[in-house]
Design an enzyme around this catalytic site. Structure first.
Site, PDB file in Angstrom:
ATOM      1  CG  ASP A 127      -2.435  -5.924   3.204  1.00  0.00           C
ATOM      2  OD1 ASP A 127      -2.905  -5.577   4.306  1.00  0.00           O
ATOM      3  OD2 ASP A 127      -1.227  -6.205   3.041  1.00  0.00           O
TER       4      ASP A 127
ATOM      5  CD  GLU B 187       0.411  -7.076   8.845  1.00  0.00           C
ATOM      6  OE1 GLU B 187       1.077  -7.396   9.841  1.00  0.00           O
ATOM      7  OE2 GLU B 187      -0.044  -7.918   8.074  1.00  0.00           O
TER       8      GLU B 187
END
Ligand SMILES: [Zn+2]
Length: 376
Positions: A69, A133
């Site tokens: 991400d 994250e």
């Protein structure tokens, strides 16, 4: 099979995986890792994607952890390169997630392909890649680790591909990070006309006194490796559109970056007692995002330093600066060392990495693989 780290980086950058979206990023990794003989397992949870890939069994066990991400673009009109195209121009690869940290994942997978072509290894190689994250990180690495622990799949060392380098790739390793706690403080008073303060109770001076006391408070003086725990205000807002009204409340937001001398509890105690003394009627909300961590396994640190030195010719510095990473969760299970791209453009407009850095980091990861499994 020799996997090209630049092509794989570009494929990943073309997935607009703004946290916590996946947009096909993990499927690309699954395809590549499967072709290298890894068993891929998805541990998706509540819409968050996680991939655990492993090859071999038993120990020694080296794991690589990362995330696909990326942070949002910010003002998209300010980008001079398409953030999701993976353009190569001026010897740089441009795009969101190049530094943090899609290229590092591509470098590690490329290094694996070179390593597996020539070497066999005793033990286990694994990758733990999450799609969560940069956002809440509740259902990413934090969620997966207990599942792996229950099966006994805990590595002897976890290498994280977060940006860690300062001027040159491989010049710095992170062996810890500060922890983070954020807070919201609301002070309440009594609204009224500023010409008649005797009929009001202005919460603003109390808020300012309280924030000053929090700034002045010495939580600690730091440790040999960590700087002192630090309080910073990020917003103060009374939501007051009028110039002649004393507001009934004021809200402040703040963040505290903590070292290994502090925990969520110690910060909660200190902040609560300062607010009780200065804030008057108030509400305080504190959210812990993880404690600080520090890897103290000197043998592992030296091993990785040497592996990097074999490629760069310089022993990398070690430090514990920068933002929180998933290292805060993994370090509860095994030693963690972070080694990745340069930090300079991460999260910025026109994030990019040098093409030569992609090749360099691939060589560094290859050296780490050979050094770890040969033990020298
Ligand atoms: Zn990152």
């Amino acid at each position: 099979m020799n996997i090209d780290p630049i092509l794989l980086s570009q494929k990943l950058i073309r997935c607009p995986s703004i946290t916590p979206k996946n947009e096909g990023a993990l499927e690309i990794l699954e395809e590549y890792l499967t072709s290298l003989g890894f068993t891929c397992e998805r541990l998706d949870f509540k819409g968050i994607v996680n991939l655990y890939a492993h090859k071999g069994s038993g120990h020694p066990h080296l794991s690589f952890a990362g995330h696909t991400d990326v942070v949002p673009l910010g003002d998209a009109s300010l980008w001079t390169h398409d953030p999701f195209q993976g353009d190569i121009k001026d010897d740089q690869l441009w795009g969101r997630g190049t530094a943090d940290m899609k290229c590092a994942i591509a470098c590690f997978i490329s290094a694996l392909s070179r390593f597996l072509e020539r070497d066999t290894f005793p033990g286990t190689l694994s990758l733990l890649i999450t799609g969560d994250e940069e956002a809440d990180a509740f259902y990413g690495t934090k969620h997966v680790l207990p599942i792996l622990a229950q099966r006994g799949d805990i590595p002897d060392l976890c290498l994280i591909g977060e940006p860690s380098s300062l001027h040159k790739v491989g010049d710095t390793l992170k062996i810890g990070r500060r922890g983070s706690i954020t807070g919201e403080l609301t002070c309440y008073g009594k609204q009224g006309h500023i010409a008649y303060p005797q009929f009001t109770d202005n919460p603003i001076p109390r808020m300012l006194n309280c924030l000053k006391a929090l700034y002045d408070h010495q939580f600690d003086t730091g440790t040999e490796v960590f700087e002192a725990t630090r309080f910073e205000v990020t917003s103060i807002d009374a939501g007051n559109l009028a110039t002649n009204i004393i507001p009934s409340k004021i809200e402040a937001k703040f963040g505290i970056r903590i070292n290994t001398l502090q925990t969520e509890d110690s910060i909660r105690q200190a902040v609560s007692s300062i607010c009780a003394k200065h804030a008057g009627k108030h509400d305080l909300t504190l959210t812990a995002h993880g404690n600080a961590y520090l890897t103290t396994d000197q043998d592992k640190i030296s091993l990785i330093q040497k592996a990097v030195q074999n490629v760069t010719g310089h022993l990398p510095d070690i430090n514990v600066t920068g933002a929180t990473t998933d290292g805060r969760f993994i370090s509860a299970y095994c030693p963690v060392i972070e080694c990745g791209m340069r930090e300079a453009t991460m999260h910025q407009i026109d994030e990019h990495v040098a093409i030569e850095d992609i090749e360099l980091l691939t060589k560094i990861y290859h050296s780490i693989l050979t050094t770890f499994f040969s033990g020298k």
